[in-house]
Motif scaffolding. Sequence first.
Motif, PDB file in Angstrom:
ATOM      1  N   GLU A 226       0.823  -1.207   0.000  1.00 17.33           N
ATOM      2  CA  GLU A 226       0.000   0.000   0.000  1.00 17.33           C
ATOM      3  C   GLU A 226       0.861   1.263   0.000  1.00 17.33           C
ATOM      4  O   GLU A 226       0.490   2.275  -0.603  1.00 17.33           O
ATOM      5  CB  GLU A 226      -0.924  -0.001   1.221  1.00 17.33           C
ATOM      6  N   LYS A 229       1.899   2.086  -3.460  1.00 18.40           N
ATOM      7  CA  LYS A 229       0.802   2.669  -4.247  1.00 18.40           C
ATOM      8  C   LYS A 229       0.530   4.120  -3.863  1.00 18.40           C
ATOM      9  O   LYS A 229       0.151   4.932  -4.702  1.00 18.40           O
ATOM     10  CB  LYS A 229      -0.466   1.837  -4.055  1.00 18.40           C
ATOM     11  N   TYR A 233       1.087   9.391  -5.298  1.00 22.75           N
ATOM     12  CA  TYR A 233       0.047  10.390  -5.045  1.00 22.75           C
ATOM     13  C   TYR A 233       0.486  11.405  -3.995  1.00 22.75           C
ATOM     14  O   TYR A 233       0.235  12.618  -4.139  1.00 22.75           O
ATOM     15  CB  TYR A 233      -1.245   9.705  -4.602  1.00 22.75           C
ATOM     16  N   PHE A 281       5.676   4.584  -9.798  1.00 15.10           N
ATOM     17  CA  PHE A 281       4.716   3.486  -9.806  1.00 15.10           C
ATOM     18  C   PHE A 281       5.161   2.371 -10.755  1.00 15.10           C
ATOM     19  O   PHE A 281       5.026   1.179 -10.437  1.00 15.10           O
ATOM     20  CB  PHE A 281       3.343   4.012 -10.227  1.00 15.10           C
ATOM     21  N   ASP A 297      -6.965  -3.711 -11.974  1.00 17.95           N
ATOM     22  CA  ASP A 297      -6.713  -2.712 -10.936  1.00 17.95           C
ATOM     23  C   ASP A 297      -5.341  -2.071 -11.092  1.00 17.95           C
ATOM     24  O   ASP A 297      -5.176  -0.869 -10.843  1.00 17.95           O
ATOM     25  CB  ASP A 297      -6.817  -3.365  -9.553  1.00 17.95           C
ATOM     26  N   ASP A 301      -4.728   1.899 -11.696  1.00 19.68           N
ATOM     27  CA  ASP A 301      -3.824   2.718 -10.877  1.00 19.68           C
ATOM     28  C   ASP A 301      -2.776   3.409 -11.727  1.00 19.68           C
ATOM     29  O   ASP A 301      -2.419   4.576 -11.465  1.00 19.68           O
ATOM     30  CB  ASP A 301      -3.141   1.842  -9.825  1.00 19.68           C
TER      31      ASP A 301
END
Length: 317
Positions: A226, A229, A233, A281, A297, A301
Amino acid sequence: MNTVLPHPNPPAASLQAMRQPASNENLGAVSSSVYTSQEHIYQRRQSPYILSNNAYSSNAASASISNERDERYPHNATVAIFMFPPLFLTLWNHVSPYPLQTFLYLSLAIYAMDLANFRDLYVGMCVFGAVIMTMVNGITSLSNIADDEITGSNISLVVTKVLCDALLFLCASSWATIQAEWFYKGTSVTTRAIENSLHSLLVPLSVSLTLLQMIPHLIDFRGPDETAKLLPYIFSAFLATSMLSLGSLSNGRRENNQFIIRPKAAKLHIIILLLAPPLMFTLSFYQRIFSKNSLSDVWLDLILVWCIPYLLLYAIQ
């Protein structure tokens, strides 16, 4: 007494000759005033992060117009907010206490030189202080690597971290140098170069080093998957906030719109904002992205990581 009376009906050619220059001058004055007012309004709306050649050219023109400077550096509070948190976290969380102790001793020495009004020694301590901090940080970081962890990738990461810390120490020394009023007012060309370097480096450095110190805590709370990911951001949001905060400040007279972020540095910040999160990423999940059994998914992302920096850039503009 003979008086000469003007001709009651002068020729049309003479009237045109008398009126034409005056009308041209009036029209030229009116048009120049209108152009100046329009250009003035246009320049006030500009931002260093607008992707337009006109924005950069008008910004450069306004920079050449404005020659008024403050007696002291006017952006201490904003620069301190972005510089001291990553500097404190870097020194406090270091594996060795020697960099923090060296920084405190150098700060006291620089402050003593300022009180004693030793101008040459003050500038010398500010300049060589960054060199001393880089040497102490590099030696302690490389010497604390365990024997079983000496690999090419680990050494490369440590060296990259040391280089980023060296740039942060350079920003701190530049900020300390321009705190002297006599230096800030006396050497305008040098201080402008120092300011441009400080403002250009501070935006990506503060975000990168602060985020680097947050990674262990994020892994403890969210786990490594997590965290990988969320990092793009968080990096995009922090970098956009820094660009918006520092990019809205101006040097000199505000009506000339001379921003503290120069055009070349603004372009570099835009490139980092648009390319760094997708690369982060992709490097973290390249096996899942290019796998035959990749899920939707992961691709969703990836699309979001590419789109969100463009939306943030649009919001900044």
